[in-house]
Design a protein around this motif. Sequence first.
Motif, PDB file in Angstrom:
ATOM      1  N   GLY A   1      33.196  20.018  12.990  1.00  0.00           N
ATOM      2  CA  GLY A   1      32.229  21.029  12.590  1.00  0.00           C
ATOM      3  C   GLY A   1      30.870  20.444  12.259  1.00  0.00           C
ATOM      4  O   GLY A   1      29.832  21.034  12.568  1.00  0.00           O
ATOM      5  N   ARG A   2      30.865  19.264  11.636  1.00  0.00           N
ATOM      6  CA  ARG A   2      29.586  18.622  11.303  1.00  0.00           C
ATOM      7  C   ARG A   2      28.841  18.209  12.571  1.00  0.00           C
ATOM      8  O   ARG A   2      27.605  18.299  12.623  1.00  0.00           O
ATOM      9  CB  ARG A   2      29.836  17.412  10.394  1.00  0.00           C
ATOM     10  CG  ARG A   2      30.303  17.807   8.992  1.00  0.00           C
ATOM     11  CD  ARG A   2      30.295  16.619   8.046  1.00  0.00           C
ATOM     12  NE  ARG A   2      31.319  15.636   8.368  1.00  0.00           N
ATOM     13  CZ  ARG A   2      32.571  15.687   7.946  1.00  0.00           C
ATOM     14  NH1 ARG A   2      32.989  16.701   7.192  1.00  0.00           N
ATOM     15  NH2 ARG A   2      33.437  14.739   8.255  1.00  0.00           N
ATOM     16  N   VAL A   3      29.576  17.753  13.579  1.00  0.00           N
ATOM     17  CA  VAL A   3      28.943  17.434  14.857  1.00  0.00           C
ATOM     18  C   VAL A   3      28.445  18.707  15.525  1.00  0.00           C
ATOM     19  O   VAL A   3      27.300  18.791  15.994  1.00  0.00           O
ATOM     20  CB  VAL A   3      29.927  16.680  15.784  1.00  0.00           C
ATOM     21  CG1 VAL A   3      29.356  16.560  17.199  1.00  0.00           C
ATOM     22  CG2 VAL A   3      30.238  15.292  15.220  1.00  0.00           C
ATOM     23  N   PHE A   4      29.305  19.725  15.578  1.00  0.00           N
ATOM     24  CA  PHE A   4      28.965  21.005  16.208  1.00  0.00           C
ATOM     25  C   PHE A   4      27.663  21.557  15.632  1.00  0.00           C
ATOM     26  O   PHE A   4      26.802  22.062  16.371  1.00  0.00           O
ATOM     27  CB  PHE A   4      30.118  21.979  15.984  1.00  0.00           C
ATOM     28  CG  PHE A   4      29.995  23.293  16.721  1.00  0.00           C
ATOM     29  CD1 PHE A   4      30.734  23.532  17.864  1.00  0.00           C
ATOM     30  CD2 PHE A   4      29.161  24.304  16.258  1.00  0.00           C
ATOM     31  CE1 PHE A   4      30.639  24.747  18.539  1.00  0.00           C
ATOM     32  CE2 PHE A   4      29.056  25.514  16.923  1.00  0.00           C
ATOM     33  CZ  PHE A   4      29.796  25.732  18.071  1.00  0.00           C
ATOM     34  N   ALA A   5      27.512  21.481  14.306  1.00  0.00           N
ATOM     35  CA  ALA A   5      26.350  22.074  13.639  1.00  0.00           C
ATOM     36  C   ALA A   5      25.040  21.467  14.102  1.00  0.00           C
ATOM     37  O   ALA A   5      23.989  22.104  13.993  1.00  0.00           O
ATOM     38  CB  ALA A   5      26.483  21.897  12.131  1.00  0.00           C
TER      39      ALA A   5
ATOM     40  N   LEU B   1      24.555  20.062  17.302  1.00  0.00           N
ATOM     41  CA  LEU B   1      24.409  20.032  18.754  1.00  0.00           C
ATOM     42  C   LEU B   1      23.253  20.923  19.193  1.00  0.00           C
ATOM     43  O   LEU B   1      23.185  22.098  18.824  1.00  0.00           O
ATOM     44  CB  LEU B   1      25.697  20.494  19.434  1.00  0.00           C
ATOM     45  CG  LEU B   1      26.923  19.599  19.274  1.00  0.00           C
ATOM     46  CD1 LEU B   1      28.137  20.255  19.903  1.00  0.00           C
ATOM     47  CD2 LEU B   1      26.679  18.217  19.888  1.00  0.00           C
ATOM     48  N   MET B   2      22.376  20.390  20.027  1.00  0.00           N
ATOM     49  CA  MET B   2      21.237  21.193  20.470  1.00  0.00           C
ATOM     50  C   MET B   2      21.688  22.420  21.252  1.00  0.00           C
ATOM     51  O   MET B   2      21.063  23.480  21.168  1.00  0.00           O
ATOM     52  CB  MET B   2      20.286  20.345  21.322  1.00  0.00           C
ATOM     53  CG  MET B   2      20.882  19.737  22.558  1.00  0.00           C
ATOM     54  SD  MET B   2      19.664  18.727  23.433  1.00  0.00           S
ATOM     55  CE  MET B   2      20.675  17.955  24.694  1.00  0.00           C
TER      56      MET B   2
ATOM     57  N   CYS C   1      13.849  20.044  19.646  1.00  0.00           N
ATOM     58  CA  CYS C   1      13.540  18.642  19.349  1.00  0.00           C
ATOM     59  C   CYS C   1      14.567  17.671  19.935  1.00  0.00           C
ATOM     60  O   CYS C   1      14.192  16.696  20.606  1.00  0.00           O
ATOM     61  CB  CYS C   1      13.386  18.441  17.845  1.00  0.00           C
ATOM     62  SG  CYS C   1      11.927  19.263  17.167  1.00  0.00           S
ATOM     63  N   PRO C   2      15.866  17.893  19.728  1.00  0.00           N
ATOM     64  CA  PRO C   2      16.831  16.997  20.383  1.00  0.00           C
ATOM     65  C   PRO C   2      16.739  17.037  21.907  1.00  0.00           C
ATOM     66  O   PRO C   2      16.852  16.005  22.571  1.00  0.00           O
ATOM     67  CB  PRO C   2      18.182  17.516  19.889  1.00  0.00           C
ATOM     68  CG  PRO C   2      17.887  18.211  18.618  1.00  0.00           C
ATOM     69  CD  PRO C   2      16.531  18.837  18.818  1.00  0.00           C
TER      70      PRO C   2
ATOM     71  N   LEU D   1      24.509  12.591  20.988  1.00  0.00           N
ATOM     72  CA  LEU D   1      25.102  11.627  21.914  1.00  0.00           C
ATOM     73  C   LEU D   1      26.555  12.019  22.213  1.00  0.00           C
ATOM     74  O   LEU D   1      26.997  11.953  23.364  1.00  0.00           O
ATOM     75  CB  LEU D   1      25.038  10.209  21.326  1.00  0.00           C
ATOM     76  CG  LEU D   1      23.639   9.595  21.246  1.00  0.00           C
ATOM     77  CD1 LEU D   1      23.665   8.297  20.443  1.00  0.00           C
ATOM     78  CD2 LEU D   1      23.071   9.337  22.647  1.00  0.00           C
ATOM     79  N   ILE D   2      27.272  12.452  21.181  1.00  0.00           N
ATOM     80  CA  ILE D   2      28.615  12.991  21.410  1.00  0.00           C
ATOM     81  C   ILE D   2      28.530  14.238  22.287  1.00  0.00           C
ATOM     82  O   ILE D   2      29.336  14.433  23.205  1.00  0.00           O
ATOM     83  CB  ILE D   2      29.300  13.316  20.065  1.00  0.00           C
ATOM     84  CG1 ILE D   2      29.543  12.027  19.270  1.00  0.00           C
ATOM     85  CG2 ILE D   2      30.616  14.064  20.297  1.00  0.00           C
ATOM     86  CD1 ILE D   2      30.041  12.258  17.845  1.00  0.00           C
ATOM     87  N   GLY D   3      27.521  15.068  22.044  1.00  0.00           N
ATOM     88  CA  GLY D   3      27.317  16.259  22.863  1.00  0.00           C
ATOM     89  C   GLY D   3      27.047  15.928  24.321  1.00  0.00           C
ATOM     90  O   GLY D   3      27.492  16.637  25.218  1.00  0.00           O
TER      91      GLY D   3
END
Length: 380
Positions: A70-74, A76-77, A87-88, A215-217
């Motif tokens: 969830g922290r990664v998901f939040a 993700l561009m 910006c990303p 980067l994970i995205g």
Amino acid sequence: MDPITAVTHADPYPYYASLRARGGLAFDPGLGLWLASSAEAVAAVLAHPQCHVRPVHEPVPRAIADGAAGRVFARLMRMNEGERQRCPRAAVEPGLQQVHAEEIGQRVCALLPGLPSDIGARLHDCQFHLPVAVVAALLGFAAHQLPEIAELTRDFVACLSPASHLAQRDAAHRAAEHLTGHFAVLLDRAPISPLLQRIVDGFGAQGRDSLIANLIGLLSQTLEASAGLIGNSLCALLNDRQLLAELRAAPARIGDLLAEVQRHDPSVQNTRRFVAAPCSIAGVTLEPGAVVLVLLASANRDPQLNPHPDRLLLEREARRSFSFGNGRHQCPGQALALSIASTVIGALVRDPTLEQPIGWSYKSSLNGRIPLFTTLPESH
């Protein structure tokens, strides 16, 4: 059939045509969704600033909100609007555009000898492992790390589906933690790869957490875009052995095949948009909280967008497609995905094992059309 089950149907395209005949934007009371099926309606929804990629009240799915995934998901561009999206994207897209097709081809060819000899396993790895491994290598991961990175990416991607179950979500949280750790180590090395350096420079002061999440995205989008593109291109060739023979004789036309397959039988059949404020689209007033199922695959076959849309034409003029998105959320890695798929299909076209009987079914999904291949017994 409905717009969800159509995704994995053997031939959903006559059904999509029937939806377009009922109107480009229509409400489905059974699903409780608006359906955008025409090219005009799909383009309008994707472009409208009040049609967001996530509900305003739920920016992160509740099922994963409290964990690492969830922290990664939040961050993700692709799952954000405004500055958190622009910006990303401005940091990642220019770096990807500077990756040369020759380098991608070299990376693919270096990994091909390590694939299984069994054709079913070989095709599976070409879809799900090899593309992610290529991007991971471009980012600087060592050869011995690539299988783990590919597996972790696949585990993470599972949580992006609303249909994911508890075990998949738990695995996705673990994968997000491990991928975050791997990228943290990679970023602390000196020197870092040219691609990673370009992305880092682009992020500037946006923050390390946002950098690592995107980067994970990048890896997760590579998996989703490539698995279906490679798989559906193979389906086109296995359905038309004459076309397979033609491409063996003229491999330079593989790029034309991929460009047409991503329009004709796209790996992402639909996406969703959530209405944030009252708006009018295609003559329909949408209220806040409304959900629009955007049928990309249907729009691709709208005759108003492409003449003779149901024919697979390698030499199609002025080809238009929504498969990689449109507008502000258009996929920044489209050229990268096409380059990877082109080299993979080029290698498979030369593989004599494709002459074996091969069947396929589609991976269970609400929006992705990804074939899973199996070898069939020889008929006598």
